[in-house]
Scaffold this motif. Structure first.
Motif, PDB file in Angstrom:
ATOM      1  N   TYR A  17       0.821  -1.210   0.000  1.00 14.72           N
ATOM      2  CA  TYR A  17       0.000   0.000   0.000  1.00 14.72           C
ATOM      3  C   TYR A  17       0.853   1.257   0.000  1.00 14.72           C
ATOM      4  O   TYR A  17       1.836   1.362   0.750  1.00 14.72           O
ATOM      5  CB  TYR A  17      -0.929   0.010   1.207  1.00 14.72           C
ATOM      6  CG  TYR A  17      -1.881  -1.154   1.249  1.00 14.72           C
ATOM      7  CD1 TYR A  17      -3.002  -1.194   0.427  1.00 14.72           C
ATOM      8  CD2 TYR A  17      -1.650  -2.251   2.086  1.00 14.72           C
ATOM      9  CE1 TYR A  17      -3.877  -2.265   0.452  1.00 14.72           C
ATOM     10  CE2 TYR A  17      -2.511  -3.329   2.126  1.00 14.72           C
ATOM     11  CZ  TYR A  17      -3.620  -3.336   1.301  1.00 14.72           C
ATOM     12  OH  TYR A  17      -4.473  -4.405   1.324  1.00 14.72           O
ATOM     13  N   SER A  58     -18.240   7.741   3.378  1.00 12.92           N
ATOM     14  CA  SER A  58     -16.886   7.620   2.838  1.00 12.92           C
ATOM     15  C   SER A  58     -16.259   8.979   2.535  1.00 12.92           C
ATOM     16  O   SER A  58     -15.164   9.050   1.972  1.00 12.92           O
ATOM     17  CB  SER A  58     -16.910   6.777   1.556  1.00 12.92           C
ATOM     18  OG  SER A  58     -17.754   7.372   0.582  1.00 12.92           O
ATOM     19  N   LEU A  75      -8.138  10.827  -0.552  1.00 12.72           N
ATOM     20  CA  LEU A  75      -7.679  10.315  -1.844  1.00 12.72           C
ATOM     21  C   LEU A  75      -7.517  11.451  -2.842  1.00 12.72           C
ATOM     22  O   LEU A  75      -6.526  11.502  -3.588  1.00 12.72           O
ATOM     23  CB  LEU A  75      -8.678   9.284  -2.377  1.00 12.72           C
ATOM     24  CG  LEU A  75      -8.800   7.971  -1.609  1.00 12.72           C
ATOM     25  CD1 LEU A  75      -9.932   7.130  -2.182  1.00 12.72           C
ATOM     26  CD2 LEU A  75      -7.498   7.179  -1.628  1.00 12.72           C
ATOM     27  N   ALA A 120      -7.917   4.519  -4.560  1.00 14.08           N
ATOM     28  CA  ALA A 120      -8.387   3.646  -3.485  1.00 14.08           C
ATOM     29  C   ALA A 120      -7.732   2.273  -3.530  1.00 14.08           C
ATOM     30  O   ALA A 120      -7.526   1.646  -2.489  1.00 14.08           O
ATOM     31  CB  ALA A 120      -9.907   3.501  -3.576  1.00 14.08           C
ATOM     32  N   CYS A 121      -7.362   1.813  -4.713  1.00 12.12           N
ATOM     33  CA  CYS A 121      -6.756   0.484  -4.818  1.00 12.12           C
ATOM     34  C   CYS A 121      -5.338   0.447  -4.256  1.00 12.12           C
ATOM     35  O   CYS A 121      -4.793  -0.643  -4.015  1.00 12.12           O
ATOM     36  CB  CYS A 121      -6.775  -0.005  -6.262  1.00 12.12           C
ATOM     37  SG  CYS A 121      -5.796   0.986  -7.400  1.00 12.12           S
ATOM     38  N   ALA A 170      -4.589   2.124  -1.402  1.00 11.21           N
ATOM     39  CA  ALA A 170      -4.748   2.633  -0.037  1.00 11.21           C
ATOM     40  C   ALA A 170      -5.420   1.591   0.847  1.00 11.21           C
ATOM     41  O   ALA A 170      -6.075   0.668   0.363  1.00 11.21           O
ATOM     42  CB  ALA A 170      -5.566   3.922  -0.051  1.00 11.21           C
ATOM     43  N   ALA A 184     -14.700   2.410   4.202  1.00 10.55           N
ATOM     44  CA  ALA A 184     -13.779   1.908   3.182  1.00 10.55           C
ATOM     45  C   ALA A 184     -14.483   0.957   2.219  1.00 10.55           C
ATOM     46  O   ALA A 184     -14.240   0.982   1.004  1.00 10.55           O
ATOM     47  CB  ALA A 184     -12.602   1.208   3.858  1.00 10.55           C
ATOM     48  N   MET A 222     -12.134   0.196  -0.951  1.00 13.52           N
ATOM     49  CA  MET A 222     -10.803   0.311  -0.375  1.00 13.52           C
ATOM     50  C   MET A 222     -10.569  -0.839   0.597  1.00 13.52           C
ATOM     51  O   MET A 222     -11.448  -1.199   1.370  1.00 13.52           O
ATOM     52  CB  MET A 222     -10.650   1.651   0.374  1.00 13.52           C
ATOM     53  CG  MET A 222      -9.270   1.884   0.980  1.00 13.52           C
ATOM     54  SD  MET A 222      -9.188   3.404   1.986  1.00 13.52           S
ATOM     55  CE  MET A 222      -9.359   4.673   0.710  1.00 13.52           C
ATOM     56  N   ARG A 244      -9.362  -2.755   3.882  1.00 16.50           N
ATOM     57  CA  ARG A 244      -9.469  -2.322   5.273  1.00 16.50           C
ATOM     58  C   ARG A 244      -8.839  -3.353   6.185  1.00 16.50           C
ATOM     59  O   ARG A 244      -8.907  -4.558   5.934  1.00 16.50           O
ATOM     60  CB  ARG A 244     -10.930  -2.074   5.659  1.00 16.50           C
ATOM     61  CG  ARG A 244     -11.859  -3.177   5.222  1.00 16.50           C
ATOM     62  CD  ARG A 244     -13.162  -2.639   4.617  1.00 16.50           C
ATOM     63  NE  ARG A 244     -13.885  -3.716   3.955  1.00 16.50           N
ATOM     64  CZ  ARG A 244     -13.845  -3.938   2.644  1.00 16.50           C
ATOM     65  NH1 ARG A 244     -13.115  -3.173   1.856  1.00 16.50           N
ATOM     66  NH2 ARG A 244     -14.518  -4.926   2.108  1.00 16.50           N
TER      67      ARG A 244
END
Length: 217
Positions: free
Chosen positions: A4, A145, A152, A159-160, A162, A175, A180, A182
């Motif tokens: 990440y 969200s 972001l 998001a991919c 994070a 998330a 996203m 989590r």
């Protein structure tokens, strides 16, 4: 395991052991306002939500005058009356230091007010670790969200790339809504079964257990 780029932390119950103080202050506010005093479990269920909507849920009220009184009573208790300590969880400083050394972008998404987060950062000398943050003052309350979407947008990270880390279902839900990943922590206010229902990549029992997930190589 994914590497990440952006790591977003909840604050209370995830990095700071503050649940006992939050419970105590909410109970003091209830006593001051002469309403039934909620037990620790009831207060725990609303930790993570921004203060005003949390109060309305906890005390089952839409009465703005009562909400205002409880809101002010809670703040006064937190700042002036209650002396319950709020230490960082063991291993927090070490983890944050290592993540920054590895060039990770760190952020906070919290139901605290901006002044509350700034105060916590000052007291723990941790503010410099974080590139950005969103609080109840700048975004809609969890489980919306909105906080994550703002972070972001500001960082320019998708998001991919994070992950959101938190101790409540509200963290998981915010998330989940935007796809996203989590990571749940079991040592906060919501139990593992509730957290698992939101398909976190893992549930960890200590801060140190986050390390191999956040730093896979």
């Amino acid at each position: 395991m994914k590497d990440y780029q952006l790591i977003i932390f909840d604050w209370d119950g995830t990095l700071m052991d503050s649940a006992a103080k939050i419970v105590s202050c909410m109970q003091l506010a209830a006593q001051q306002c002469d309403v039934p005093v909620p037990d620790a479990q009831a207060v725990g269920n609303i930790i993570g939500i921004s203060l005003r909507p949390a109060i309305q849920i906890l005390f089952d009220t839409q009465d703005e005058q009562l909400t205002d009184a409880l809101f002010e009573g809670y703040k006064a208790a937190y700042l002036e009356k209650d002396i319950t300590p709020c230490p960082l969880f063991e291993g927090t400083l070490e983890l944050l230091t290592t993540l920054r050394q590895r060039d990770k972008t760190l952020a906070v998404a919290t139901g605290k007010a901006r002044r509350g987060l700034d105060r916590a950062w000052k007291n723990t000398q941790t503010g410099h670790f974080f590139t950005t943050s969103r609080t109840a003052c700048e975004a809609a309350s969890k489980p919306s969200s909105d906080m994550l979407e703002q972070i972001l947008s500001e960082t320019g990270i998708s998001a991919c790339d994070a992950i959101m880390i938190g101790d409540t279902v509200f963290d998981m839900q915010m998330a989940e809504q935007i796809g996203m990943d989590r990571l749940a922590v079991s040592y906060g206010v919501h139990d593992s079964d509730r957290l698992a229902a939101h398909n976190p990549v893992a549930i960890v029992n200590t801060v140190s257990e986050m390390r191999p997930i956040l730093l896979p190589r």
